[in-house]
Design a protein around this motif. Sequence first.
Motif, PDB file in Angstrom:
ATOM      1  N   GLY A 192      28.681 -15.496  48.336  1.00 40.43           N
ATOM      2  CA  GLY A 192      27.828 -14.352  48.666  1.00 40.43           C
ATOM      3  C   GLY A 192      26.637 -14.755  49.515  1.00 40.43           C
ATOM      4  N   LEU A 193      26.011 -15.879  49.179  1.00 43.01           N
ATOM      5  CA  LEU A 193      24.866 -16.331  49.967  1.00 43.01           C
ATOM      6  C   LEU A 193      25.286 -16.723  51.380  1.00 43.01           C
ATOM      7  CD1 LEU A 193      22.963 -18.479  47.310  1.00 43.01           C
ATOM      8  CD2 LEU A 193      22.300 -16.234  48.210  1.00 43.01           C
ATOM      9  N   TRP A 194      26.459 -17.290  51.526  1.00 42.13           N
ATOM     10  CA  TRP A 194      26.946 -17.676  52.849  1.00 42.13           C
ATOM     11  C   TRP A 194      27.199 -16.440  53.705  1.00 42.13           C
ATOM     12  CZ3 TRP A 194      32.529 -18.024  54.407  1.00 42.13           C
ATOM     13  CH2 TRP A 194      32.658 -18.491  55.723  1.00 42.13           C
ATOM     14  N   LEU A 195      27.921 -15.471  53.164  1.00 41.15           N
ATOM     15  CA  LEU A 195      28.220 -14.259  53.928  1.00 41.15           C
ATOM     16  C   LEU A 195      26.957 -13.423  54.161  1.00 41.15           C
ATOM     17  CD1 LEU A 195      31.555 -13.182  52.191  1.00 41.15           C
ATOM     18  CD2 LEU A 195      31.281 -14.321  54.404  1.00 41.15           C
ATOM     19  N   GLY A 196      26.170 -13.249  53.090  1.00 38.27           N
ATOM     20  CA  GLY A 196      24.959 -12.452  53.224  1.00 38.27           C
ATOM     21  C   GLY A 196      23.932 -13.113  54.128  1.00 38.27           C
ATOM     22  N   GLY A 197      23.798 -14.438  54.010  1.00 40.95           N
ATOM     23  CA  GLY A 197      22.851 -15.144  54.867  1.00 40.95           C
ATOM     24  C   GLY A 197      23.221 -15.060  56.331  1.00 40.95           C
ATOM     25  N   ASP A 198      24.520 -15.131  56.604  1.00 37.52           N
ATOM     26  CA  ASP A 198      24.970 -15.000  57.997  1.00 37.52           C
ATOM     27  C   ASP A 198      24.651 -13.621  58.547  1.00 37.52           C
ATOM     28  OD1 ASP A 198      26.654 -16.184  60.255  1.00 37.52           O
ATOM     29  OD2 ASP A 198      27.707 -14.293  59.861  1.00 37.52           O
ATOM     30  N   ALA A 199      24.857 -12.585  57.725  1.00 34.26           N
ATOM     31  CA  ALA A 199      24.543 -11.218  58.171  1.00 34.26           C
ATOM     32  C   ALA A 199      23.042 -11.028  58.371  1.00 34.26           C
ATOM     33  CB  ALA A 199      25.070 -10.209  57.157  1.00 34.26           C
ATOM     34  N   LEU A 200      22.227 -11.639  57.509  1.00 35.17           N
ATOM     35  CA  LEU A 200      20.780 -11.507  57.648  1.00 35.17           C
ATOM     36  C   LEU A 200      20.265 -12.208  58.901  1.00 35.17           C
ATOM     37  CD1 LEU A 200      19.632 -12.047  53.943  1.00 35.17           C
ATOM     38  CD2 LEU A 200      19.473  -9.931  55.258  1.00 35.17           C
ATOM     39  N   LEU A 201      20.910 -13.292  59.277  1.00 35.28           N
ATOM     40  CA  LEU A 201      20.447 -14.044  60.435  1.00 35.28           C
ATOM     41  C   LEU A 201      20.948 -13.472  61.759  1.00 35.28           C
ATOM     42  CD1 LEU A 201      20.861 -17.701  59.095  1.00 35.28           C
ATOM     43  CD2 LEU A 201      18.723 -16.444  59.436  1.00 35.28           C
ATOM     44  N   ARG A 202      22.176 -12.973  61.792  1.00 30.46           N
ATOM     45  CA  ARG A 202      22.795 -12.591  63.062  1.00 30.46           C
ATOM     46  C   ARG A 202      23.053 -11.095  63.220  1.00 30.46           C
ATOM     47  NH1 ARG A 202      27.445 -17.324  63.745  1.00 30.46           N
ATOM     48  NH2 ARG A 202      26.107 -19.107  63.233  1.00 30.46           N
ATOM     49  N   GLY A 203      22.959 -10.337  62.162  1.00 35.73           N
ATOM     50  CA  GLY A 203      23.319  -8.933  62.230  1.00 35.73           C
ATOM     51  C   GLY A 203      22.232  -8.063  62.841  1.00 35.73           C
ATOM     52  N   ALA A 204      22.637  -6.826  63.147  1.00 36.73           N
ATOM     53  CA  ALA A 204      21.663  -5.832  63.603  1.00 36.73           C
ATOM     54  C   ALA A 204      20.800  -5.397  62.425  1.00 36.73           C
ATOM     55  CB  ALA A 204      22.398  -4.639  64.215  1.00 36.73           C
ATOM     56  N   THR A 205      19.823  -4.527  62.709  1.00 32.50           N
ATOM     57  CA  THR A 205      18.879  -4.114  61.662  1.00 32.50           C
ATOM     58  C   THR A 205      19.581  -3.452  60.489  1.00 32.50           C
ATOM     59  OG1 THR A 205      17.143  -3.801  63.327  1.00 32.50           O
ATOM     60  CG2 THR A 205      16.827  -2.762  61.178  1.00 32.50           C
TER      61      THR A 205
END
Length: 209
Positions: free
Chosen positions: A35-48
Motif C-alpha cells: 500500500g505504501l509503495w502504490l500510494g506513495g507513487d500516486a502521491l509523488l507523480r499523480g495529479a491533484t
Amino acid sequence: MTRQERSTPPQQQYAERSYRSPAALVGGVLLLLLGLWLGGDALLRGATDTKLMALFALLLGAPLVVAYTVRPLVRAGEDRLTVRNPFRTITLPWGAVQDLRASFSTEVSTAGGKYQLWAIPVSLRQRKKVSRQAMRGADTSRPRFGPNADAGGPVPRAMADQALDELREIKERAADRESAQGEPVVRWSYAVIAPAVVGAVGLAVMIAL
C-alpha cells in the motif's frame, strides 16, 4: 536454609505470556508495504485529484490493515487477561472470566458477554491434521519396534487449543486470588478508528464530486 535464602522474596512461577498470529503479522506487513509503495507513487507523480484519492485511501486502508493483522494480541498475566482486538482493548481480571472456548473462533466468556480472541485464530485444517496424527498414534495394530514404530509422546494439539489450555491453567491458579478480582474494562482504539473514518469520508466526497 541460610539467612539470604530466607530474605529473598519468592519469584512468580509463571512469566507473562503473549499470543499473536505470525501469519497475520507477516501478511499485514506485506500489505502495508504494498500500500505504501502504490500510494506513495500516486502521491509523488499523480495529479491533484489522484493525490487526494491516494491520501484518503491510505488513511482508510493502513489503519484497517494494522487493526486486523498487526494489532491483535492476547496477553496473559498473573492477575488479568488483556485482549487487544482490531478496535477495542478488553482488560479482564481472571476472576471475571467464566470460560475460554474454541469452535470456529476462540472466545472468552464473562457474566457481561463474550469477546473474541482475534490473536488466536482457529485453523480447521490444522485441527484435522492433528486429529489424524492422534488417530495414528492410537493405532495399537502398528508395530512397537522398527522403522514404523510409534515414537510415543504426548497427544498433539492444535495451536489454538494448546493456547486455550495454557490460559485455562493460568485462570485456575488465579481464581481465588484477591488481586485477580474486578470488572472487565473495555477501551476503544480511537487511534485506529479516527484516521479510518477520515479516509472513508474523504473517499466518499471525492467519488461524489
